[in-house]
Design a protein around this motif. Structure first.
Motif, PDB file in Angstrom:
ATOM      1  N   HIS A 229      35.535  43.884  45.326  1.00 58.48           N
ATOM      2  CA  HIS A 229      35.635  42.448  45.604  1.00 58.48           C
ATOM      3  C   HIS A 229      36.197  41.666  44.423  1.00 58.48           C
ATOM      4  N   THR A 230      36.332  42.319  43.269  1.00 61.80           N
ATOM      5  CA  THR A 230      36.964  41.667  42.123  1.00 61.80           C
ATOM      6  C   THR A 230      38.418  42.093  41.959  1.00 61.80           C
ATOM      7  N   TYR A 231      38.694  43.381  42.113  1.00 55.87           N
ATOM      8  CA  TYR A 231      40.029  43.903  41.821  1.00 55.87           C
ATOM      9  C   TYR A 231      40.709  44.532  43.032  1.00 55.87           C
ATOM     10  N   GLY A 232      40.120  44.364  44.208  1.00 54.51           N
ATOM     11  CA  GLY A 232      40.621  45.038  45.397  1.00 54.51           C
ATOM     12  C   GLY A 232      41.765  44.312  46.083  1.00 54.51           C
ATOM     13  N   THR A 233      41.827  44.494  47.394  1.00 57.49           N
ATOM     14  CA  THR A 233      42.961  44.032  48.189  1.00 57.49           C
ATOM     15  C   THR A 233      42.628  42.762  48.957  1.00 57.49           C
ATOM     16  N   PRO A 234      43.422  41.685  48.796  1.00 58.30           N
ATOM     17  CA  PRO A 234      43.192  40.472  49.601  1.00 58.30           C
ATOM     18  C   PRO A 234      43.258  40.788  51.084  1.00 58.30           C
ATOM     19  N   GLY A 235      42.353  40.201  51.850  1.00 51.85           N
ATOM     20  CA  GLY A 235      42.314  40.433  53.282  1.00 51.85           C
ATOM     21  C   GLY A 235      41.450  41.602  53.670  1.00 51.85           C
ATOM     22  N   SER A 236      41.171  42.472  52.709  1.00 53.81           N
ATOM     23  CA  SER A 236      40.300  43.615  52.952  1.00 53.81           C
ATOM     24  C   SER A 236      39.018  43.510  52.144  1.00 53.81           C
ATOM     25  N   ASP A 237      39.159  43.284  50.840  1.00 53.95           N
ATOM     26  CA  ASP A 237      38.003  43.230  49.946  1.00 53.95           C
ATOM     27  C   ASP A 237      37.557  41.804  49.637  1.00 53.95           C
ATOM     28  N   PHE A 238      38.462  40.845  49.797  1.00 53.21           N
ATOM     29  CA  PHE A 238      38.113  39.425  49.714  1.00 53.21           C
ATOM     30  C   PHE A 238      39.108  38.655  50.572  1.00 53.21           C
ATOM     31  N   GLU A 239      38.722  37.418  50.939  1.00 58.12           N
ATOM     32  CA  GLU A 239      39.555  36.634  51.855  1.00 58.12           C
ATOM     33  C   GLU A 239      40.954  36.396  51.284  1.00 58.12           C
ATOM     34  N   ASP A 240      41.903  36.215  52.193  1.00 58.96           N
ATOM     35  CA  ASP A 240      43.239  35.780  51.803  1.00 58.96           C
ATOM     36  C   ASP A 240      43.189  34.343  51.289  1.00 58.96           C
ATOM     37  N   GLY A 241      44.191  33.960  50.502  1.00 60.83           N
ATOM     38  CA  GLY A 241      44.325  32.576  50.059  1.00 60.83           C
ATOM     39  C   GLY A 241      43.703  32.275  48.717  1.00 60.83           C
ATOM     40  N   SER A 242      43.347  33.292  47.947  1.00 54.39           N
ATOM     41  CA  SER A 242      42.724  33.067  46.639  1.00 54.39           C
ATOM     42  C   SER A 242      43.684  32.374  45.672  1.00 54.39           C
ATOM     43  N   VAL A 243      43.110  31.559  44.793  1.00 55.36           N
ATOM     44  CA  VAL A 243      43.842  30.994  43.661  1.00 55.36           C
ATOM     45  C   VAL A 243      43.282  31.644  42.399  1.00 55.36           C
ATOM     46  N   PHE A 244      44.107  32.419  41.701  1.00 57.77           N
ATOM     47  CA  PHE A 244      43.706  33.061  40.446  1.00 57.77           C
ATOM     48  C   PHE A 244      44.229  32.221  39.284  1.00 57.77           C
ATOM     49  N   ILE A 245      43.354  31.909  38.341  1.00 55.50           N
ATOM     50  CA  ILE A 245      43.767  31.158  37.157  1.00 55.50           C
ATOM     51  C   ILE A 245      43.308  31.922  35.917  1.00 55.50           C
ATOM     52  N   ASP A 246      44.257  32.281  35.072  1.00 54.40           N
ATOM     53  CA  ASP A 246      43.934  32.859  33.776  1.00 54.40           C
ATOM     54  C   ASP A 246      43.594  31.716  32.824  1.00 54.40           C
ATOM     55  N   VAL A 247      42.471  31.845  32.135  1.00 58.00           N
ATOM     56  CA  VAL A 247      41.958  30.726  31.347  1.00 58.00           C
ATOM     57  C   VAL A 247      41.854  31.107  29.876  1.00 58.00           C
ATOM     58  N   GLU A 248      41.792  30.062  29.046  1.00 51.85           N
ATOM     59  CA  GLU A 248      41.674  30.234  27.605  1.00 51.85           C
ATOM     60  C   GLU A 248      40.782  29.130  27.061  1.00 51.85           C
ATOM     61  N   ALA A 249      40.404  29.268  25.802  1.00 58.28           N
ATOM     62  CA  ALA A 249      39.532  28.272  25.169  1.00 58.28           C
ATOM     63  C   ALA A 249      40.132  26.876  25.303  1.00 58.28           C
ATOM     64  N   GLY A 250      39.297  25.910  25.691  1.00 55.68           N
ATOM     65  CA  GLY A 250      39.743  24.534  25.875  1.00 55.68           C
ATOM     66  C   GLY A 250      40.069  24.171  27.297  1.00 55.68           C
ATOM     67  N   ASP A 251      40.117  25.161  28.201  1.00 55.97           N
ATOM     68  CA  ASP A 251      40.284  24.858  29.627  1.00 55.97           C
ATOM     69  C   ASP A 251      38.947  24.380  30.190  1.00 55.97           C
ATOM     70  N   LEU A 252      39.002  23.325  30.982  1.00 55.72           N
ATOM     71  CA  LEU A 252      37.787  22.740  31.561  1.00 55.72           C
ATOM     72  C   LEU A 252      38.037  22.483  33.040  1.00 55.72           C
ATOM     73  N   PHE A 253      37.063  22.833  33.873  1.00 55.44           N
ATOM     74  CA  PHE A 253      37.173  22.649  35.312  1.00 55.44           C
ATOM     75  C   PHE A 253      36.076  21.716  35.809  1.00 55.44           C
TER      76      PHE A 253
END
Length: 230
Positions: A102-126
């Motif tokens: 569910h972390t590194y698998g296949t979209p649509g099989s291991d987790f839902e389609d439509g994910s937004v992946f964001i690589d983050v670094e120090a100073g990023d705030l959500f």
């Protein structure tokens, strides 16, 4: 202001509901380069800014190489990256109990389609609206699960002087601090738990102040636009 030189740039992400996750009509907000001094996050400044604006820090966590996708159905949240890099997946539910899949698998099989992946670094705030799913992980980490550094079941910073405690932390890997509007505490929900009642999640009231900008900017602009709140 939240940085030593310039105001943080805000990047909005409009994340639509999925069959299993409410997400939100309000945009997820990414603020870049927050609280940085000499290339490192001033944790005490972040703590002070949040508390001044009515958002209380409740945890500091170092992330492992996987996490369950989850959302908070009754409160908004702010998370600031204290050290990195790391990755956050937004907007979709896990479809398997296998943590690697569910972390590194296949979209649509291991987790839902439509994910937004964001690589983050120090100073990023959500700034995260109630209902928006997220899972934070560091593929380089040896530890499987996240480790809370602040005790209190991740619902409070367990120290006589929380500000000094977080300011003195020695950080490694991908670490964030999380805070919530005063009087609120987070609950944990996963995909499918609010199917048929998404609007209940969407009706969580806005905080009185933005966690970074206070009465001006941030959620006062992006969450109060027509069509972004209920």
């Amino acid at each position: 202001m939240a940085t030593s030189n310039t105001a943080p740039k805000i990047i909005p992400y409009n994340i639509k509901p999925t069959p299993l996750v409410p997400n939100s009509p309000k945009p997820l907000l990414l603020y870049k380069n927050c609280f940085l001094r000499d290339g490192k996050v001033d944790i005490a400044l972040a703590y002070d800014t949040f508390t001044k604006n009515g958002w209380d820090p409740q945890w500091v966590t170092t992330y492992g190489n996987t996490q369950r996708s989850h959302y908070h159905p009754a409160t908004h949240e702010v998370m600031v990256v204290l050290s990195g890099p790391g990755t956050i997946r937004w907007g979709t539910a896990d479809l398997t109990d296998d943590p690697k899949k569910h972390t590194y698998g296949t979209p649509g099989s291991d987790f839902e389609d439509g994910s937004v992946f964001i690589d983050v670094e120090a100073g990023d705030l959500f700034v995260i609206p109630a209902g928006v799913t997220h899972k934070s992980f560091d593929h380089r980490a040896k530890d499987l699960d996240p480790t809370c550094l602040s005790g209190g079941g991740a619902h409070k910073i367990e120290a006589d002087d929380p500000r000094s405690f977080v300011g003195a932390l020695q950080l490694r890997g991908f670490t964030m601090m999380g805070a919530y509007p005063r009087g609120m505490s987070w609950g944990w929900a996963e995909g499918g738990q609010h199917v048929g009642s998404y609007e209940d999640v969407w009706r969580v009231r806005n905080a009185d102040l933005d966690p970074v900008y206070g009465a001006e900017g941030g959620i006062n602009v992006y969450w109060n636009r027509r069509g972004s709140s209920l």
